[in-house]
Design a protein around this motif. Structure first.
Motif, PDB file in Angstrom:
ATOM      1  N   ALA A  13       9.038  -5.644   0.427  1.00 11.27           N
ATOM      2  CA  ALA A  13       7.617  -5.316   0.381  1.00 11.27           C
ATOM      3  C   ALA A  13       7.066  -5.519  -1.027  1.00 11.27           C
ATOM      4  CB  ALA A  13       7.405  -3.875   0.831  1.00 11.27           C
ATOM      5  N   ASN A  17       4.019  -7.917  -2.069  1.00 10.71           N
ATOM      6  CA  ASN A  17       2.847  -7.402  -2.775  1.00 10.71           C
ATOM      7  C   ASN A  17       2.589  -8.188  -4.064  1.00 10.71           C
ATOM      8  OD1 ASN A  17       2.506  -5.450  -0.772  1.00 10.71           O
ATOM      9  ND2 ASN A  17       3.685  -3.908  -1.896  1.00 10.71           N
ATOM     10  N   GLY A 217       2.658  -0.930  -3.048  1.00 11.53           N
ATOM     11  CA  GLY A 217       2.016  -0.722  -1.753  1.00 11.53           C
ATOM     12  C   GLY A 217       0.996   0.384  -1.718  1.00 11.53           C
ATOM     13  N   LEU A 231      -1.519  -4.589   1.678  1.00 13.46           N
ATOM     14  CA  LEU A 231      -0.343  -4.139   0.945  1.00 13.46           C
ATOM     15  C   LEU A 231       0.688  -3.502   1.872  1.00 13.46           C
ATOM     16  CD1 LEU A 231      -2.151  -2.507  -2.103  1.00 13.46           C
ATOM     17  CD2 LEU A 231      -0.876  -4.656  -2.119  1.00 13.46           C
ATOM     18  N   GLN A 232       1.948  -3.662   1.509  1.00 11.79           N
ATOM     19  CA  GLN A 232       3.044  -3.070   2.274  1.00 11.79           C
ATOM     20  C   GLN A 232       3.653  -1.917   1.481  1.00 11.79           C
ATOM     21  OE1 GLN A 232       5.924  -6.007   3.575  1.00 11.79           O
ATOM     22  NE2 GLN A 232       4.360  -7.581   3.847  1.00 11.79           N
ATOM     23  N   ARG A 327       5.910   4.065   5.362  1.00 14.72           N
ATOM     24  CA  ARG A 327       5.365   3.048   6.252  1.00 14.72           C
ATOM     25  C   ARG A 327       4.489   3.632   7.355  1.00 14.72           C
ATOM     26  NH1 ARG A 327      10.631  -1.050   6.707  1.00 14.72           N
ATOM     27  NH2 ARG A 327      10.025  -2.359   4.923  1.00 14.72           N
TER      28      ARG A 327
END
Length: 360
Positions: A13, A17, A217, A231-232, A327
């Motif tokens: 991630a 990003n 994130g 974004l993660q 998440r």
């Protein structure tokens, strides 16, 4: 591992990003900011995950930069607070660090020291933050002195925004105008964009971006933003229910008896507290995810435990997984309930919480 607290760090991630940040300004390069232990995510592990792609890394001080070198990272490292003593300068030259220069005493050190090779410097301009940097009208003279200095190689101009996370605030336009006049006059490369400016102020992109919290994130904005929405989450902070209590109506839960049950409640105790870095000032109602379902924190957070409402989650019990943020629950949302910002939640996570790395 007996206590079930953990922070899963999703390195894939972070890479995505970083790519998202670069995509906002395809012609620019980007400093991946990994100061403060990569905002609590682990500086060495994050830097290694980004090593193939990152143009440079950004840290606060030489100690953080040396940690990256000792781990085998070879990219340039920007020292965002510069150097504090002249004896740092030979190390900076030897290791290929790029220091910020934000004050007269630093410039004097550069003029007086002997180095094996000249070093690039990032000259900081105070366009309105009033924390570090030279006043705009003084900058041409500082550039002239740096150009005359045998210890200095390239010069880049930088500044920092006070309100770029508030798109409607007029301060950013003021700072852009002050900086823009200098950049045009001096013809130097520049770096202005923190995460918020990367995502919301394309006129601030210039040659070097400085994405920080967005790598992890988290959004710096209170309102939705089309880039931030992509974004993660890079960290999932979780634990487990370790006890369940049936609490009658009228009884209180936790220190200070701040939460009183208005009906019979089923209360779950979670192995997570401010000793782990979860904020003590999180209010009753702060969201948590238990066994995949959304519920709320109730009562006051203690050092090692907190309590959550399981009244409407009959499937949840001892051993049920609890996500504090990640998440399924944005750290930015949790931060709002705690009257703070996601930066503090991420960076205040204590060493007691093991970081577990994956590339998902």
């Amino acid at each position: 591992m007996s206590r079930k607290v953990r922070a899963d760090i999703h390195l894939g991630a972070i890479v995505q990003n970083y790519r998202l940040a670069r995509a906002q300004a395809p012609g620019a390069r980007a400093v991946a900011v990994v100061k403060a232990n990569a905002y609590g995510h682990g500086a060495v592990q994050v830097a290694r995950a980004l090593a193939v792609e990152a143009d440079a890394f950004g840290v606060a001080c030489i100690e953080e930069a040396l940690e990256l070198r000792e781990a085998g990272l070879t990219q340039p490292v920007v020292l965002l607070e510069g150097f504090f003593d002249a004896d740092e300068l030979p190390v900076i030259a030897q290791e290929g660090f790029w220091p910020a220069v934000h004050s007269e005493h630093q410039l004097e050190m550069l003029e007086q020291v002997e180095l094996p090779a000249p070093i690039p410097v990032w000259l900081k301009v105070d366009t309105g933050m009033h924390r570090l940097g030279f006043e705009p009208e003084a900058v041409p003279a500082m550039v002239a002195r740096l150009r005359a200095c045998e210890t200095v190689a390239d010069i880049l101009l930088m500044t920092h925004f006070a309100c770029s996370d508030e798109p409607g605030h007029g301060m950013t336009e003021v700072q852009l105008a002050r900086f823009g006049r200098l950049a045009d006059e001096l013809g130097l490369d520049a770096s202005l964009s923190n995460s918020a400016a990367v995502m919301a102020w394309p006129e601030a992109h210039h040659q070097w971006l400085r994405p920080g919290v967005m790598l992890y994130g988290a959004t710096p904005f209170e309102e939705p933003n089309p880039v931030a929405d992509q974004l993660q989450a890079a960290m999932t902070l979780s634990s487990e229910i370790i006890a369940v209590r049936e609490v009658p109506a009228g009884e209180a839960v936790g220190y200070g008896a701040t939460f009183s049950c208005d009906r019979p409640h089923r209360i779950g105790t979670v192995a997570m507290g401010y000793g782990d870095g979860y904020p003590r000032h999180a209010r009753t109602g702060t969201p948590v995810i238990v066994a995949g379902q959304r519920t709320r924190l109730v009562g006051r957070v203690s050092m090692d435990m907190l309590t959550v409402d399981l009244t409407d989650l009959p499937q949840a019990g001892v051993g049920s997984r609890v996500e504090l943020w990640g998440r399924q629950l944005a750290v930015s949302e949790v931060a709002r309930w705690c009257d703070t910002i996601p930066y503090t939640l991420l960076t205040c996570l204590t060493p007691r919480v093991p970081r577990c790395y994956d590339y998902d």
